[in-house]
Design a protein around this motif. Structure first.
Motif, mmCIF file in Angstrom:
data_model
loop_
_atom_site.group_PDB
_atom_site.id
_atom_site.type_symbol
_atom_site.label_atom_id
_atom_site.label_comp_id
_atom_site.label_asym_id
_atom_site.label_seq_id
_atom_site.Cartn_x
_atom_site.Cartn_y
_atom_site.Cartn_z
ATOM 1 N N LYS A 84 1.114 -1.231 -0.073
ATOM 2 C CA LYS A 84 0.161 -0.069 0.000
ATOM 3 C C LYS A 84 1.009 1.312 0.040
ATOM 4 O O LYS A 84 1.818 1.412 0.817
ATOM 5 C CB LYS A 84 -0.882 0.023 1.098
ATOM 6 C CG LYS A 84 -1.497 -1.187 1.471
ATOM 7 C CD LYS A 84 -3.109 -0.931 0.463
ATOM 8 C CE LYS A 84 -4.101 -2.116 0.639
ATOM 9 N NZ LYS A 84 -5.128 -1.967 -0.350
ATOM 10 N N THR A 86 0.870 5.792 -0.589
ATOM 11 C CA THR A 86 0.267 7.164 -0.531
ATOM 12 C C THR A 86 0.816 7.927 -1.208
ATOM 13 O O THR A 86 1.733 7.997 -1.927
ATOM 14 C CB THR A 86 0.575 7.614 1.018
ATOM 15 O OG1 THR A 86 1.799 7.806 1.363
ATOM 16 C CG2 THR A 86 -0.123 6.737 1.994
ATOM 17 N N LYS A 87 -0.031 9.126 -1.632
ATOM 18 C CA LYS A 87 0.512 9.919 -2.654
ATOM 19 C C LYS A 87 1.666 10.632 -2.235
ATOM 20 O O LYS A 87 1.844 11.287 -0.997
ATOM 21 C CB LYS A 87 -0.901 11.096 -2.795
ATOM 22 C CG LYS A 87 -0.387 11.913 -4.134
ATOM 23 C CD LYS A 87 -1.770 12.678 -4.172
ATOM 24 C CE LYS A 87 -1.494 14.022 -5.499
ATOM 25 N NZ LYS A 87 -2.517 14.579 -5.720
ATOM 26 N N GLN A 89 4.705 9.564 -1.817
ATOM 27 C CA GLN A 89 5.564 8.462 -1.158
ATOM 28 C C GLN A 89 6.878 8.189 -2.124
ATOM 29 O O GLN A 89 6.576 7.914 -3.236
ATOM 30 C CB GLN A 89 4.813 7.240 -0.587
ATOM 31 C CG GLN A 89 5.714 6.385 -0.092
ATOM 32 C CD GLN A 89 5.047 4.945 0.604
ATOM 33 O OE1 GLN A 89 3.861 5.163 0.502
ATOM 34 N NE2 GLN A 89 5.711 4.012 0.880
ATOM 35 N N ASN A 179 -2.947 7.456 -3.626
ATOM 36 C CA ASN A 179 -3.103 6.679 -2.734
ATOM 37 C C ASN A 179 -3.428 5.348 -3.232
ATOM 38 O O ASN A 179 -4.644 5.161 -3.993
ATOM 39 C CB ASN A 179 -4.316 7.168 -1.555
ATOM 40 C CG ASN A 179 -3.580 8.421 -0.718
ATOM 41 O OD1 ASN A 179 -2.439 8.628 -0.847
ATOM 42 N ND2 ASN A 179 -4.643 8.949 -0.548
ATOM 43 N N THR A 205 -5.696 2.555 -7.653
ATOM 44 C CA THR A 205 -6.664 2.339 -6.251
ATOM 45 C C THR A 205 -7.391 1.089 -6.306
ATOM 46 O O THR A 205 -7.780 0.345 -7.357
ATOM 47 C CB THR A 205 -7.784 3.432 -6.375
ATOM 48 O OG1 THR A 205 -8.397 3.452 -7.620
ATOM 49 C CG2 THR A 205 -7.041 4.948 -6.449
#
Length: 371
Positions: A84, A86-87, A89, A179, A205
């Protein structure tokens, strides 16, 4: 001895002939066949809810391919496959040595250009004041103003070059654009990547996720109505049937109807989103989308087993006067459960043959047992 046997034979033959001639009663008329036993059903009207099935494919609502925008060797990988993210990263790093050097050089060039511009401005200001005192030739002022304009242009050029190399430096560090979940890396540490062509990975997503189906253009109006209906989610209009025939527990919501119909297939793409917190739906999965289709008003419905098909046409035996069966051509609609909608050919109250129709001939008398 032989003559006695011959005489006896003629005698027996004559007796049989006389017996046959003596029977003068007329031939008895054939009796009518007994009524054919059938089970009947009285056609009625009812509210009809059918389930339309559409083959679907699970797709991400948002998906981005990560491709190299600058060339070089992969010097760092900051994430694991399937992680996973996140925007913003950090995901990958391309060798930044030359980009850092180019950035420093561009910074220095900007500094030099600005220093030259400052000197040219001082000269222009000084010569302008002297010109006002008529202590210098006007031509010298013109040269100074030209030098100042050139210096300003050199600053602009240096700043543009700095922006370009700063962009390359930034692009050498690949970050997540959203994300979601990252896929399996297409490159290994130390691999060389080419700008614009090398696919590094894909981020998509997963919650919510969507299912795409192809809908016939004649049903567009119905799906537009479903898109604008706030109660669709509450009424569980959209449900998923998985490959193992199990039903996905969460209901869907129509989010997108494509902008145009495919002129070749006569269909339009429709996208329905589903919650996917447990990651049970994966992009690329095949499934069946079940869509409730409620009719407007009541419709005539009869048992589907009462309908016979022949060469593309459908017929039903209707029991009329004197219990005689009449074959009637019908137009069928949607099938729901063990019944079928009859669009024409049968009216409410008609008595039809529900079972045993295969033994019935048009005009035959039937012995009916109500279903």
């Amino acid at each position: 001895m032989n003559s006695k046997f011959i005489k006896s034979g003629f005698f027996l033959l004559g007796t049989v002939v006389l017996a046959s001639c003596g029977n003068s009663n007329p031939t008895t008329a054939p009796t009518a066949p007994p009524p054919t036993p059938v089970t009947t059903y009285v056609a009625d009207v009812e509210d009809v809810t059918v389930v339309d099935t559409y083959p679907g494919v699970v797709v991400p609502l948002n998906e981005v391919e990560l491709r190299a925008e600058v060339g070089g060797y992969i010097t760092a990988i900051y994430v694991k496959d399937g992680q996973k993210v996140t925007k913003g990263q950090k995901l990958y790093e391309i060798d930044r040595t030359k980009y850092v050097a180019a950035h420093r050089s561009a910074l220095a060039n900007v500094a030099v250009a600005k220093a030259n511009q400052a000197k040219a401005k001082k000269d222009a200001d000084r010569y302008t004041k002297l010109n006002q005192q008529e202590a210098i030739a006007k031509q010298r002022v013109d040269y100074a103003l030209t030098d100042l304009a050139n210096a300003a242009s050199q600053v602009a050029a240096a700043e543009a070059a700095l922006a370009s190399v700063a962009s390359d430096l930034k692009r050498s560090l690949i970050v997540s654009p959203l994300n979601g979940t990252i896929g399996i890396s297409q490159v290994k540490l130390g691999a060389f990547v080419t700008p614009g062509s090398t696919l590094i990975n894909t981020v998509s997503t997963t919650d919510p996720i969507a299912v795409d189906i192809a809908v016939n253009q004649r049903d567009i109006a119905r799906f537009v109505g479903l898109q604008n209906n706030a109660s669709v989610l509450k009424d569980s209009v959209f449900r998923l049937e998985m490959q193992d025939k199990s039903i996905y527990q969460m209901s869907g919501r129509l989010v997108t109807i494509d902008r145009a119909v495919d002129p070749t297939a006569g269909t339009i793409k429709v996208r329905i989103s589903f919650p996917n917190a447990k990651n049970a739906l994966l992009a690329g999965m095949n499934c069946n989308l079940k869509v409730l289709n409620r009719s407007e008003g009541k419709q005539v419905a009869i048992p589907y087993k009462a309908v016979a098909e022949s060469l593309g046409s459908y017929s039903v035996f209707v029991v009329g006067d004197s219990s005689k069966a009449e074959a009637r051509i019908v137009k069928i609609g949607s099938v729901f459960g063990d019944k079928v909608v009859i669009k024409s050919g049968i009216e409410k109250g008609d008595v039809i043959v529900a079972e045993g129709g295969q033994n019935v001939r048009p005009g035959a008398v039937v012995a009916a047992t109500k279903n």
